[in-house]
Design a protein around this motif. Structure first.
Motif, PDB file in Angstrom:
ATOM      1  N   ALA A   1     -23.425 -17.692  30.047  1.00  0.00           N
ATOM      2  CA  ALA A   1     -23.402 -18.523  31.251  1.00  0.00           C
ATOM      3  C   ALA A   1     -23.007 -19.939  30.861  1.00  0.00           C
ATOM      4  O   ALA A   1     -23.520 -20.477  29.882  1.00  0.00           O
ATOM      5  CB  ALA A   1     -24.770 -18.530  31.912  1.00  0.00           C
ATOM      6  N   GLU A   2     -22.089 -20.551  31.608  1.00  0.00           N
ATOM      7  CA  GLU A   2     -21.705 -21.943  31.343  1.00  0.00           C
ATOM      8  C   GLU A   2     -22.332 -22.841  32.412  1.00  0.00           C
ATOM      9  O   GLU A   2     -22.680 -22.379  33.488  1.00  0.00           O
ATOM     10  CB  GLU A   2     -20.173 -22.107  31.317  1.00  0.00           C
ATOM     11  N   GLY A   3     -22.518 -24.116  32.077  1.00  0.00           N
ATOM     12  CA  GLY A   3     -23.013 -25.072  33.074  1.00  0.00           C
ATOM     13  C   GLY A   3     -24.529 -25.060  33.251  1.00  0.00           C
ATOM     14  O   GLY A   3     -25.035 -25.431  34.308  1.00  0.00           O
TER      15      GLY A   3
ATOM     16  N   ILE B   1     -13.562 -13.686  28.930  1.00  0.00           N
ATOM     17  CA  ILE B   1     -12.968 -14.039  30.223  1.00  0.00           C
ATOM     18  C   ILE B   1     -13.747 -15.220  30.767  1.00  0.00           C
ATOM     19  O   ILE B   1     -14.928 -15.107  31.081  1.00  0.00           O
ATOM     20  CB  ILE B   1     -13.027 -12.863  31.222  1.00  0.00           C
ATOM     21  N   ASP B   2     -13.064 -16.358  30.840  1.00  0.00           N
ATOM     22  CA  ASP B   2     -13.657 -17.624  31.257  1.00  0.00           C
ATOM     23  C   ASP B   2     -13.690 -17.694  32.791  1.00  0.00           C
ATOM     24  O   ASP B   2     -12.894 -17.045  33.464  1.00  0.00           O
ATOM     25  CB  ASP B   2     -12.777 -18.757  30.702  1.00  0.00           C
ATOM     26  N   ASP B   3     -14.594 -18.507  33.301  1.00  0.00           N
ATOM     27  CA  ASP B   3     -14.701 -18.740  34.752  1.00  0.00           C
ATOM     28  C   ASP B   3     -14.809 -17.430  35.513  1.00  0.00           C
ATOM     29  O   ASP B   3     -14.262 -17.288  36.614  1.00  0.00           O
ATOM     30  CB  ASP B   3     -13.487 -19.545  35.271  1.00  0.00           C
ATOM     31  N   PHE B   4     -15.529 -16.464  34.932  1.00  0.00           N
ATOM     32  CA  PHE B   4     -15.597 -15.149  35.547  1.00  0.00           C
ATOM     33  C   PHE B   4     -16.287 -15.224  36.906  1.00  0.00           C
ATOM     34  O   PHE B   4     -17.309 -15.888  37.070  1.00  0.00           O
ATOM     35  CB  PHE B   4     -16.323 -14.140  34.646  1.00  0.00           C
TER      36      PHE B   4
ATOM     37  N   ILE C   1     -19.726 -16.389  32.762  1.00  0.00           N
ATOM     38  CA  ILE C   1     -19.939 -16.597  34.202  1.00  0.00           C
ATOM     39  C   ILE C   1     -19.630 -18.042  34.565  1.00  0.00           C
ATOM     40  O   ILE C   1     -20.114 -18.981  33.929  1.00  0.00           O
ATOM     41  CB  ILE C   1     -21.393 -16.270  34.607  1.00  0.00           C
ATOM     42  N   ASP C   2     -18.807 -18.212  35.597  1.00  0.00           N
ATOM     43  CA  ASP C   2     -18.377 -19.546  36.001  1.00  0.00           C
ATOM     44  C   ASP C   2     -19.559 -20.425  36.393  1.00  0.00           C
ATOM     45  O   ASP C   2     -20.513 -19.976  37.026  1.00  0.00           O
ATOM     46  CB  ASP C   2     -17.403 -19.448  37.177  1.00  0.00           C
ATOM     47  N   LYS C   3     -19.450 -21.712  36.042  1.00  0.00           N
ATOM     48  CA  LYS C   3     -20.582 -22.602  36.283  1.00  0.00           C
ATOM     49  C   LYS C   3     -20.877 -22.815  37.771  1.00  0.00           C
ATOM     50  O   LYS C   3     -21.976 -23.191  38.133  1.00  0.00           O
ATOM     51  CB  LYS C   3     -20.424 -23.931  35.551  1.00  0.00           C
TER      52      LYS C   3
HETATM   53 MG    MG Z   1     -15.270 -21.986  32.222  1.00  0.00          MG
END
Ligand code: MG
Ligand code: C2E
Ligand code: MG
Ligand code: MG
Length: 286
Positions: A235-237, A178-181, A201-203
């Protein structure tokens, strides 16, 4: 066109008809042209596992290499493609292209898993699972060649149909995250039903977590939530060492971000993997 007169006396068009304006019709024609003339390209951004600092997966991120306008980022044409329905053609191209790349990497002994982004509109297409089957057969692909990233808000657009499509994709053995959670208002009760393996986890919570205690609390709770539900958490970003350290300390499983690498063209990624201190390691999908 249905034109109506605004208070100021100017003729304005119904925003609902926006997709039919001359400008948008030519953008649609340009996108068709782009796909037919190989102007679309996938870039790949590595994901690093924190348990041993290795890379076994990359995310495919689309770019439009426009002959006159240069590199156009996805935010400038994906939402438009979604609103016109053209996204179906793009998604099919992305799946095919990712499989083609994975086949090439297989032959170079670089069996990276490629995660691809699926849009809300794709989830409403009941044929999506058969599109996957057909293309995966064509490339004699194994399910672990690909994984899917689906935004929380895409799932929440029509949770019931989304769940059906996701279940069918899961049965084929595809992993899903699940992206941008954290940005999509899903209830925990609903989350429990989703056949996913990972939360991303959303950036927006990651970027400033070092200075913003609220963000840090959200990130920590999300990691615990994911783990308690048996999911891995990425974690992204991530842009600096301090954020990396904080996430490692919180028990996050993997990270992605400019701190490790920007998304790269396939050839550049291959060179980067050979020269950087980050190392590829095959995931044996136990
Ligand atoms: Mg994302
Ligand atoms: P996303 O899937 O959430 O991808 C993360 C975005 O954050 C990417 O932007 C990535 O380049 C960027 N990013 C990665 N690390 C960092 C970092 O450390 N700092 C910052 N500030 N940004 C970072 P990009 O490539 O412009 O893609 C934007 C969005 O477009 C994606 O968000 C995804 O929703 C969509 N997208 C990209 N490729 C595709 C595609 O093939 N199909 C579909 N349907 N959507 C796509
Ligand atoms: Mg993504
Ligand atoms: Mg996003």
């Amino acid at each position: 066109y249905t034109a109506k007169r605004s208070n100021s006396g100017y003729v304005v068009y119904d925003p609902a008809l926006k997709a039919h304006t001359q400008q948008n019709l030519s953008l649609l024609a340009e996108l068709r042209h782009a796909i037919e003339h190989d102007e679309l390209k996938l870039y790949y951004q590595p994901k690093v596992k924190l348990k041993d600092n290795t890379i076994s997966e990359v995310e495919a991120l689309i770019r439009w290499i426009h002959p006159k306008r240069g590199v156009i980022p996805p935010d400038q044409f994906i939402p438009f493609a979604e609103s016109t329905g053209f996204i179906g053609i793009i998604t099919e191209w992305v799946i095919q292209q990712a499989l083609h790349q994975r086949r090439a990497w297989q032959e170079k002994a670089l069996p990276l898993t490629i995660s691809i982004n699926i849009s809300a509109r794709d989830l409403l297409n009941p044929k999506l699972p058969s599109v996957f089957s057909e293309l995966m057969n064509r490339y004699q692909a194994e399910p672990h060649w690909l994984s899917l990233e689906i935004t929380e808000s895409a799932i929440m657009t029509d949770p019931k149909s989304a769940l059906e499509v996701l279940n069918q994709l899961r049965i084929k053995g595809l992993r899903m995250s699940i992206d941008d959670f954290g940005t999509g208002y899903s209830s925990l009760a609903y989350l429990k039903k989703l056949p996913v393996n990972e939360l991303k986890i959303d950036k927006s919570f990651i970027t400033d977590m070092e200075n913003n205690p609220d963000d840090a609390v959200i990130v920590r709770s999300t990691i615990d939530l994911g783990h308690n539900m048996g999911l891995t958490v990425i974690a992204e970003g991530v842009e600096n060492q301090a954020t990396w350290d904080a996430l490692a300390h919180m028990g996050c499983d993997a990270i992605q971000g400019y701190f490790v690498s920007r998304p790269l063209a396939a050839e550049t990624l291959e060179n980067w993997l050979q020269t950087s201190h980050w190392k590829f390691k095959e995931d044996h999908h136990a």
